[in-house]
Enzyme design. Structure first.
Site, PDB file in Angstrom:
ATOM      1  N   GLU A 125      70.434 105.497  19.657  1.00  0.00           N
ATOM      2  CA  GLU A 125      71.670 106.009  19.175  1.00  0.00           C
ATOM      3  C   GLU A 125      72.197 105.378  17.844  1.00  0.00           C
ATOM      4  O   GLU A 125      72.686 106.068  17.065  1.00  0.00           O
ATOM      5  CB  GLU A 125      72.856 105.433  20.395  1.00  0.00           C
ATOM      6  CG  GLU A 125      72.586 105.844  21.714  1.00  0.00           C
ATOM      7  CD  GLU A 125      71.547 104.927  22.386  1.00  0.00           C
ATOM      8  OE1 GLU A 125      70.837 104.447  21.976  1.00  0.00           O
ATOM      9  OE2 GLU A 125      71.813 104.612  23.822  1.00  0.00           O
ATOM     10  N   CYS A 133      74.945  99.609  22.646  1.00  0.00           N
ATOM     11  CA  CYS A 133      75.285 100.798  22.210  1.00  0.00           C
ATOM     12  C   CYS A 133      76.594 101.353  22.744  1.00  0.00           C
ATOM     13  O   CYS A 133      77.177 102.117  22.129  1.00  0.00           O
ATOM     14  CB  CYS A 133      74.131 101.562  22.398  1.00  0.00           C
ATOM     15  SG  CYS A 133      72.385 101.258  21.420  1.00  0.00           S
ATOM     16  N   CYS A 146      73.033 101.350  26.393  1.00  0.00           N
ATOM     17  CA  CYS A 146      73.029 100.073  27.010  1.00  0.00           C
ATOM     18  C   CYS A 146      73.862  99.257  26.986  1.00  0.00           C
ATOM     19  O   CYS A 146      75.108  99.725  26.002  1.00  0.00           O
ATOM     20  CB  CYS A 146      71.527  99.130  26.311  1.00  0.00           C
ATOM     21  SG  CYS A 146      71.999  98.790  24.542  1.00  0.00           S
ATOM     22  N   HIS A 198      68.213 100.992  18.446  1.00  0.00           N
ATOM     23  CA  HIS A 198      68.207 101.819  19.539  1.00  0.00           C
ATOM     24  C   HIS A 198      68.170 103.281  18.862  1.00  0.00           C
ATOM     25  O   HIS A 198      68.723 103.463  18.087  1.00  0.00           O
ATOM     26  CB  HIS A 198      68.976 101.528  20.640  1.00  0.00           C
ATOM     27  CG  HIS A 198      68.754 100.105  21.367  1.00  0.00           C
ATOM     28  ND1 HIS A 198      69.750  99.766  22.527  1.00  0.00           N
ATOM     29  CD2 HIS A 198      67.725  99.554  21.278  1.00  0.00           C
ATOM     30  CE1 HIS A 198      68.879  98.766  22.994  1.00  0.00           C
ATOM     31  NE2 HIS A 198      67.893  98.431  22.473  1.00  0.00           N
TER      32      HIS A 198
END
Lengths: 335, 335
Positions: free
Chosen positions: B54, B113, B104, B52
């Site tokens: 992040e 995350c 998420c 992701h």
């Protein structure tokens, strides 16, 4: 994404493009100040006679960390120069200054930026493009003689594109062709919003000469002033073999403007900064003499008048800005 | 220019747009990490199944200051999560994390995350838009429960535009209309460079269904595969009342693809992610069913086929990217 010299210089270049053509007769210049990795300022030169990009950026950077400092009361370039030289307190010695053009080295309407930087002693000055103007150049030497680390050539191509109008109007004549269209190139009817029309009038207020086709004058009977910004009406060359026009067409009625009718394009060389307003037909006729095309695009698709038969021009997109929800696209013809 | 939360979030949003539509079925998300004012990372989620935004940004930020750390050998999202949780050494406690979408909160193909951020304890997390996916949401609460300062709503409108395809394909169906044209809207002949064609083929590789008009199939006899990137050939709906087609048209010859012929647009609702390839005529017919128009623009002006008579659609420009020297413009119809 890499966060390096190119990243910071790109911010300076993009900021400068916001004022492209509006700084005439000066170049559009942007400047970014970074202190210990932190971006403190992204500024540009906005209009001739006002502070240069470096001065705006150095002021903004200092105020970012000292928001209540008396510096905020200093408005003219002279005042900012003097105040910063007296009160910098070594604030800039751990700063990197990114500037799209070599800092000016001569005292004109404003004091020399190279001298200001020499006094503030940033640890590094990154310059995208050398100054092509002999009178103002020499800034790099001034900085180097003050033992400031200077890097030259970062994003040089992009800085050259930004500087190109200045190079042309300094050496000879810069000619740009302005046209408004829908997303799919339709040109008839009212295309642009009032905000975009105000941008056009701002350009009209800056230029030395507007060129317009004779047929447009006869058909549209335009005024061609700068009323949206209460600006100066430009001088006008009507491009036409037939010299007979109805004197009641409004453009002839504006006081304090010159209008002449000619089909001799060499006359453009008597001017430094020329805007052509027209559509595909005139663009095609003038394509070898146009430095930039400035397209004003309203993002709608509709049926309407479009390109003439024989036109076939390849462009490079140099930059784009939003004007509200519309776009201005700066193009240069590919060779 | 103001260097504030909006400035940093804009960097995250722009980075995410580079992968718009390519992250399907995931949302396009961008993330920026700022430590003591210094931008350490600008990253995005690039493709489903990979890390992701992040995770990419936190990894890049840590490596920016610790370039030889073993973290650089960690490739999968799982590995990066585990390594950072063990070895962060409070690196992130003076960081601000800007992310375009609520982190998420569930363990899917990659770990959550929100849990990673909870462990790394940045001093602040700035989130542009809440997660609209119930399964993954709850990240903000997880962060707040860990006493992390959370700001929500910075550049929410721009983040919504970025998130819009995800919202649509999660709830029902996202339909975009792809068209290639010259700067002035001409559509005939070969418009795009091979690089732009490869982008189109990358889209074809991602979608659930391609819709194409029957006339185009009959006239152009296309293949409609993804050979420029050696990708998957999409399933195809030919939009036509007349069901008779020459079976020797290449698109019917591709193995492992479904092709059906229908004039029932409700069939689109059986799919999540639909690309329409066509020109003005089909765009006008489908305009009420299209979520985005994706225009591929080659910056040349030439005479050619253009808009049909009755078309009149106003758009909002959501974003633009360069593909080499050409542009991709993401548009949404104005109501």
């Amino acid at each position: 994404m890499k966060i390096d010299d190119n990243f910071f210089m790109k911010l300076a270049i993009d900021e400068a493009w916001k004022y492209q053509l509006l700084t005439y007769p000066n170049p559009a210049v942007g400047c970014v100040v970074v202190k210990n990795g932190e971006i403190l300022a992204i500024e540009a030169h906005k209009t001739a006679g006002e502070a240069h990009a470096e001065v705006n950026a150095l002021k903004a950077a200092f105020l970012k960390k000292n928001p209540n400092d008396l510096l905020k009361l200093k408005k003219t370039s002279d005042e900012i120069h003097q105040y910063l030289i007296k009160n910098h307190n070594n604030f800039f010695t751990d700063c990197i200054v990114y500037v799209t053009l070599e800092p000016c080295n001569h005292i004109g309407k404003t004091p020399a930026c190279s001298n200001l930087l020499k006094e503030l002693k940033p640890k590094r000055v990154v310059i995208a493009h050398k100054d092509t103007n002999k009178e103002a150049s020499g800034g790099i030497e001034t900085l180097k003689n003050a033992n400031i680390d200077v890097s030259l050539g970062c994003m040089q191509k992009e800085a050259y594109d930004l500087l190109y109008p200045f190079i042309k109007w300094t050496e000879s004549t810069f000619v740009f062709f302005k046209m408004a269209m829908t997303l799919n190139g339709s040109i008839d009817g009212k295309i642009s919003s009032n905000q975009t029309l105000a941008y056009t009038h701002t350009l009209r207020d800056k230029i030395d000469l507007m060129l317009i086709g004779g047929n447009t004058v006869r058909t549209d009977r335009p005024t061609l002033d700068a009323r949206y910004i209460a600006g100066r009406s430009p001088n006008i060359m009507i491009y036409s073999k037939n010299k007979i026009f109805d004197n009641n067409i409004p453009l002839f009625k504006i006081p304090n403007r010159d209008v002449f009718i000619s089909d001799d394009l060499f006359k453009l060389l008597d001017y430094k900064f020329v805007m052509v307003e027209g559509t595909y037909n005139l663009m095609n006729i003038l394509k070898q003499r146009i430095d930039f095309v400035v397209l004003l695009v309203n993002p709608k698709i509709r049926k309407g008048l479009n390109a003439v038969n024989e036109i076939d021009i390849d462009f490079e997109i140099l930059h784009e800005n939003f004007i509200g929800s519309e776009k201005v696209i700066y193009l240069r013809k590919k060779d």
